[in-house]
Design a protein around this motif. Structure first.
Motif, mmCIF file in Angstrom:
data_model
loop_
_atom_site.group_PDB
_atom_site.id
_atom_site.type_symbol
_atom_site.label_atom_id
_atom_site.label_comp_id
_atom_site.label_asym_id
_atom_site.label_seq_id
_atom_site.Cartn_x
_atom_site.Cartn_y
_atom_site.Cartn_z
ATOM 1 N N VAL A 54 0.863 -1.186 0.000
ATOM 2 C CA VAL A 54 0.000 0.000 0.000
ATOM 3 C C VAL A 54 0.903 1.241 0.000
ATOM 4 O O VAL A 54 1.629 1.481 0.971
ATOM 5 N N SER A 55 0.863 1.997 -1.091
ATOM 6 C CA SER A 55 1.689 3.210 -1.177
ATOM 7 C C SER A 55 0.995 4.372 -0.484
ATOM 8 O O SER A 55 -0.137 4.718 -0.834
ATOM 9 N N LEU A 56 1.689 4.974 0.487
ATOM 10 C CA LEU A 56 1.202 6.158 1.199
ATOM 11 C C LEU A 56 2.214 7.272 0.955
ATOM 12 O O LEU A 56 3.416 7.072 1.160
ATOM 13 N N GLU A 57 1.719 8.428 0.537
ATOM 14 C CA GLU A 57 2.618 9.478 0.046
ATOM 15 C C GLU A 57 2.932 10.532 1.100
ATOM 16 O O GLU A 57 2.032 10.979 1.830
ATOM 17 N N VAL A 58 4.194 10.939 1.136
ATOM 18 C CA VAL A 58 4.578 12.052 2.018
ATOM 19 C C VAL A 58 4.109 13.360 1.388
ATOM 20 O O VAL A 58 3.961 13.457 0.168
ATOM 21 N N VAL A 59 3.861 14.360 2.249
ATOM 22 C CA VAL A 59 3.504 15.682 1.731
ATOM 23 C C VAL A 59 4.590 16.711 2.058
ATOM 24 O O VAL A 59 4.481 17.867 1.671
ATOM 25 N N SER A 60 5.620 16.269 2.792
ATOM 26 C CA SER A 60 6.758 17.164 3.045
ATOM 27 C C SER A 60 7.570 17.280 1.763
ATOM 28 O O SER A 60 7.557 16.379 0.924
ATOM 29 N N THR A 61 8.311 18.374 1.664
ATOM 30 C CA THR A 61 9.159 18.549 0.478
ATOM 31 C C THR A 61 10.649 18.630 0.839
ATOM 32 O O THR A 61 11.493 18.618 -0.039
ATOM 33 N N TYR A 63 14.074 17.130 2.801
ATOM 34 C CA TYR A 63 14.616 15.798 3.091
ATOM 35 C C TYR A 63 14.318 15.295 4.513
ATOM 36 O O TYR A 63 13.722 14.234 4.684
ATOM 37 N N GLU A 64 14.708 16.084 5.527
ATOM 38 C CA GLU A 64 14.574 15.597 6.910
ATOM 39 C C GLU A 64 13.108 15.319 7.241
ATOM 40 O O GLU A 64 12.779 14.302 7.866
ATOM 41 N N GLU A 65 12.241 16.229 6.807
ATOM 42 C CA GLU A 65 10.809 16.052 7.101
ATOM 43 C C GLU A 65 10.223 14.873 6.334
ATOM 44 O O GLU A 65 9.381 14.136 6.842
ATOM 45 N N MET A 66 10.700 14.713 5.100
ATOM 46 C CA MET A 66 10.223 13.562 4.311
ATOM 47 C C MET A 66 10.574 12.236 4.985
ATOM 48 O O MET A 66 9.757 11.329 5.055
ATOM 49 N N PRO A 85 8.112 12.149 -3.889
ATOM 50 C CA PRO A 85 8.152 12.730 -5.230
ATOM 51 C C PRO A 85 9.556 12.693 -5.832
ATOM 52 O O PRO A 85 10.550 12.635 -5.107
ATOM 53 N N MET A 86 9.596 12.748 -7.154
ATOM 54 C CA MET A 86 10.864 12.716 -7.899
ATOM 55 C C MET A 86 11.516 14.100 -7.869
ATOM 56 O O MET A 86 11.395 14.894 -8.814
ATOM 57 N N THR A 87 12.150 14.377 -6.721
ATOM 58 C CA THR A 87 12.881 15.642 -6.534
ATOM 59 C C THR A 87 14.227 15.279 -5.905
ATOM 60 O O THR A 87 14.396 14.140 -5.429
ATOM 61 N N PRO A 88 15.171 16.224 -5.845
ATOM 62 C CA PRO A 88 16.444 15.905 -5.169
ATOM 63 C C PRO A 88 16.229 15.458 -3.720
ATOM 64 O O PRO A 88 16.827 14.461 -3.275
ATOM 65 N N ASP A 89 15.367 16.166 -2.984
ATOM 66 C CA ASP A 89 15.087 15.744 -1.599
ATOM 67 C C ASP A 89 14.393 14.386 -1.575
ATOM 68 O O ASP A 89 14.647 13.559 -0.689
ATOM 69 N N HIS A 92 16.978 11.723 -2.051
ATOM 70 C CA HIS A 92 17.771 11.588 -0.818
ATOM 71 C C HIS A 92 16.973 10.781 0.226
ATOM 72 O O HIS A 92 17.498 9.849 0.855
ATOM 73 N N ALA A 93 15.690 11.133 0.354
ATOM 74 C CA ALA A 93 14.825 10.404 1.302
ATOM 75 C C ALA A 93 14.674 8.950 0.873
ATOM 76 O O ALA A 93 14.676 8.030 1.705
ATOM 77 N N CYS A 94 14.561 8.727 -0.430
ATOM 78 C CA CYS A 94 14.444 7.352 -0.953
ATOM 79 C C CYS A 94 15.670 6.538 -0.565
ATOM 80 O O CYS A 94 15.557 5.406 -0.087
ATOM 81 N N GLN A 95 16.829 7.138 -0.731
ATOM 82 C CA GLN A 95 18.071 6.430 -0.397
ATOM 83 C C GLN A 95 18.109 6.092 1.098
ATOM 84 O O GLN A 95 18.408 4.973 1.486
ATOM 85 N N THR A 96 17.742 7.068 1.930
ATOM 86 C CA THR A 96 17.793 6.858 3.391
ATOM 87 C C THR A 96 16.795 5.793 3.830
ATOM 88 O O THR A 96 17.131 4.868 4.582
ATOM 89 N N LEU A 97 15.560 5.918 3.360
ATOM 90 C CA LEU A 97 14.520 4.960 3.773
ATOM 91 C C LEU A 97 14.839 3.565 3.232
ATOM 92 O O LEU A 97 14.722 2.566 3.948
ATOM 93 N N SER A 98 15.259 3.487 1.964
ATOM 94 C CA SER A 98 15.571 2.176 1.361
ATOM 95 C C SER A 98 16.716 1.497 2.104
ATOM 96 O O SER A 98 16.692 0.276 2.288
ATOM 97 N N SER A 99 17.710 2.295 2.538
ATOM 98 C CA SER A 99 18.854 1.689 3.240
ATOM 99 C C SER A 99 18.433 1.161 4.615
ATOM 100 O O SER A 99 19.142 0.366 5.222
ATOM 101 N N ARG A 100 17.254 1.613 5.099
ATOM 102 C CA ARG A 100 16.710 1.053 6.351
ATOM 103 C C ARG A 100 15.672 -0.027 6.055
ATOM 104 O O ARG A 100 14.815 -0.342 6.889
#
Ligand code: G3P
Length: 217
Positions: A54-61, A63-66, A85-89, A92-100
Motif C-alpha cells: 500500500v503506497s502512502l505518500e509524504v507531503v513534506s518537500t 529531506y529531513e521532514e520527508m 516525489p521525484m525531486t532531489p530531496d 535523498h529520502a528514498c536512499q535513506t529509507l531504502s537503506s533502512r
C-alpha cells in the motif's frame, strides 16, 4: 503483472478485493482529499484490508521532514510503501529509507532519466504517469517501453509501476511490454471486467432457460 487499485475509497477497495483482483493499493494526497475523511484513519483502514503493498505518500518537500514523515507512515502497517516525489530531496529520502529496508515508491516520473535515478536511489517502485504524458501530446507508453528496456540491461530490481492509467488499452499495452505493475482507477478495472458480448450471451442463456422451464410445465 500485478494489479494495484489507485484509490483511497474503502468501498471500491473492498469490492475489488472481494473478487480477488488486488495485489496492492496506491494512494496520493488528491485521492485522499476526494474522500473528504480523516486521512490517517483512511490509510489505516486500507493497510489493514489489503495483504499487498500500500503506497502512502509524504507531503513534506524537505529531506529531513520527508524521512520523518516516511517513518511515521511506515508505522501505519507492515505493508506500507512510502511514496516520495521525484525531486532531489525525494531521492535523498528514498536512499535513506531504502537503506533502512523501508520500501519506497518514487512518484511523478515523466522521463527515463528520472526512472534510472530513482532506481539508483534504491526505489522498490518507480511510477511513470502515462496518462498525463498522453494529455500533453507525448506517448506515455513509449516511456514505459524505454524504462523497461533500460532496467533489463542493468538488472535493476526496481519495478515499473504504470500510473495515471486512463483506459483498458493502456493495461493491455503495459502487460505486453512486461510492466511489473499497473495501478488502476476503479472505473478502468470495471471497464476491463465488462464486455457487451458477455452481457448479450448471458441474456440469451437466461432467456432460453426461462423458455425451457415454461415448456416443462
Ligand atoms: O497515482 C496517481 C496517478 O495514477 C495519477 O493519475 O489520473 O491523476 O493522472 P491521474
Amino acid at each position: 503483472m500485478k494489479i494495484f487499485l489507485d484509490t483511497a475509497n474503502i468501498d471500491e477497495i473492498r469490492r475489488f478485493n472481494d473478487m480477488g483482483l488486488l495485489d496492492g493499493i496506491t494512494t496520493n494526497p488528491s485521492l485522499l482529499f476526494r474522500e473528504g475523511q480523516d486521512p490517517d484513519s483512511v490509510m489505516r483502514q486500507i493497510t489493514s484490508m489489503i495483504d499487498g503493498d500500500v503506497s502512502l505518500e509524504v507531503v513534506s518537500t524537505k529531506y529531513e521532514e520527508m524521512v520523518q514523515e516516511g517513518l511515521n507512515l511506515y508505522r501505519t502497517g507492515d505493508n506500507v510503501v512510502v511514496k516520495v516525489p521525484m525531486t532531489p530531496d525525494g531521492l535523498h529520502a528514498c536512499q535513506t529509507l531504502s537503506s533502512r529496508n523501508i520500501p519506497v515508491n518514487v512518484t511523478l516520473i515523466f522521463s527515463a532519466n528520472q526512472a534510472v535515478l530513482a532506481a539508483k536511489s534504491g526505489a522498490k517502485y518507480v511510477s511513470p504517469f502515462i496518462g498525463r504524458l498522453d494529455d500533453i501530446g507525448h506517448d506515455g507508453m513509449d516511456l514505459i517501453r524505454t524504462i523497461l528496456e533500460i532496467f533489463r540491461h542493468y538488472d535493476f530490481d526496481t519495478q515499473v509501476l504504470v500510473a495515471s492509467v486512463r483506459h483498458p488499452l493502456h493495461v493491455v499495452e503495459a502487460a505486453r511490454l512486461g510492466a511489473h505493475v499497473v495501478t488502476l482507477p476503479p472505473n478502468v478495472l470495471d471497464k476491463m471486467i465488462k464486455h457487451p458480448l458477455t452481457d448479450i450471451g448471458l441474456d440469451s442463456f437466461l432467456s432460453d432457460w426461462r423458455l425451457l422451464q415454461e415448456s416443462q410445465k
